[in-house]
Design a protein around this motif. Structure first.
Motif, PDB file in Angstrom:
ATOM      1  N   ILE A   2       0.838  -1.195   0.000  1.00 23.10           N
ATOM      2  CA  ILE A   2       0.000   0.000   0.000  1.00 23.10           C
ATOM      3  C   ILE A   2       0.879   1.252   0.000  1.00 23.10           C
ATOM      4  N   ASP A   3       0.456   2.270  -0.700  1.00 26.57           N
ATOM      5  CA  ASP A   3       1.135   3.568  -0.713  1.00 26.57           C
ATOM      6  C   ASP A   3       0.750   4.294   0.573  1.00 26.57           C
ATOM      7  N   THR A   4       1.694   4.362   1.533  1.00 24.98           N
ATOM      8  CA  THR A   4       1.352   4.937   2.840  1.00 24.98           C
ATOM      9  C   THR A   4       1.064   6.438   2.761  1.00 24.98           C
ATOM     10  N   GLY A   5       1.410   7.056   1.653  1.00 27.52           N
ATOM     11  CA  GLY A   5       1.107   8.475   1.473  1.00 27.52           C
ATOM     12  C   GLY A   5      -0.151   8.725   0.652  1.00 27.52           C
ATOM     13  N   PHE A   6      -1.001   7.728   0.569  1.00 30.14           N
ATOM     14  CA  PHE A   6      -2.152   7.829  -0.342  1.00 30.14           C
ATOM     15  C   PHE A   6      -3.118   8.943   0.003  1.00 30.14           C
ATOM     16  N   LYS A   7      -3.174   9.331   1.285  1.00 32.15           N
ATOM     17  CA  LYS A   7      -4.178  10.338   1.669  1.00 32.15           C
ATOM     18  C   LYS A   7      -3.916  11.704   1.040  1.00 32.15           C
ATOM     19  N   LYS A   9      -2.718  11.934  -1.997  1.00 35.44           N
ATOM     20  CA  LYS A   9      -2.773  11.734  -3.453  1.00 35.44           C
ATOM     21  C   LYS A   9      -4.140  11.330  -3.961  1.00 35.44           C
ATOM     22  N   ARG A  10      -4.945  10.760  -3.073  1.00 32.43           N
ATOM     23  CA  ARG A  10      -6.256  10.261  -3.480  1.00 32.43           C
ATOM     24  C   ARG A  10      -7.340  11.070  -2.807  1.00 32.43           C
ATOM     25  N   ILE A  33      -8.698   2.177  -1.988  1.00 33.85           N
ATOM     26  CA  ILE A  33      -8.242   1.951  -0.617  1.00 33.85           C
ATOM     27  C   ILE A  33      -9.397   2.277   0.327  1.00 33.85           C
ATOM     28  N   ASP A  41      -5.720  -1.564   1.102  1.00 35.09           N
ATOM     29  CA  ASP A  41      -5.768  -1.374  -0.348  1.00 35.09           C
ATOM     30  C   ASP A  41      -6.438  -2.600  -0.951  1.00 35.09           C
ATOM     31  N   GLN A  96       1.358  -6.755   2.193  1.00 42.06           N
ATOM     32  CA  GLN A  96       1.455  -5.439   2.835  1.00 42.06           C
ATOM     33  C   GLN A  96       0.381  -4.482   2.305  1.00 42.06           C
ATOM     34  N   LYS A  99      -2.367  -0.348   6.116  1.00 44.39           N
ATOM     35  CA  LYS A  99      -1.672   0.727   6.829  1.00 44.39           C
ATOM     36  C   LYS A  99      -2.598   1.249   7.925  1.00 44.39           C
TER      37      LYS A  99
END
Ligand code: SF4
Ligand code: F3S
Length: 103
Positions: A2-7, A9-10, A33, A41, A96, A99
């Protein structure tokens, strides 16, 4: 993983039973996600189930997702508000996909 910085970016594209869903969404093949504190995710989850077994407070339940290429069920954080932030689920998920955010 998962992209832990998604918040940053999405965007939240919808809700399901009170749980936020972060896009892009294109069901059934792309599910985004899910969650705010307990984030999975769904496009990475392969329905391993270790998270469901590991959670001491029963946050997760299976959600059927027919037609998704990675798996046809996902770990849905139905009781997200019960999370005690132990990180057990995050640590056991093979791909993984999870998050945990305490805030
Ligand atoms: Fe359950 Fe711990 Fe994961 Fe929270 S961090 S969902 S309490 S396993
Ligand atoms: Fe999915 Fe990982 Fe749980 S693959 S079912 S989020 S252990």
């Amino acid at each position: 993983p998962i992209d832990t910085g998604f918040k940053s970016k999405r965007q939240i594209a919808g809700q399901f039973r009170g749980i936020n869903v972060w896009g892009p969404l294109d069901a059934p093949g792309q599910l985004g996600i899910w969650g705010t504190n307990v984030c999975v995710d769904f496009d990475i989850c392969v329905a391993d189930g270790a998270c469901i077994e590991a959670c001491p407070v029963n946050v997760y339940e299976w959600l059927e997702t027919p037609g998704h290429p990675a798996s046809e069920k996902k770990a849905f954080m139905a009781r997200e508000k019960d999370c005690i932030f132990c990180l057990a689920c995050e640590n056991v998920c093979p791909p993984q996909a999870i998050k945990i955010f305490q805030k």
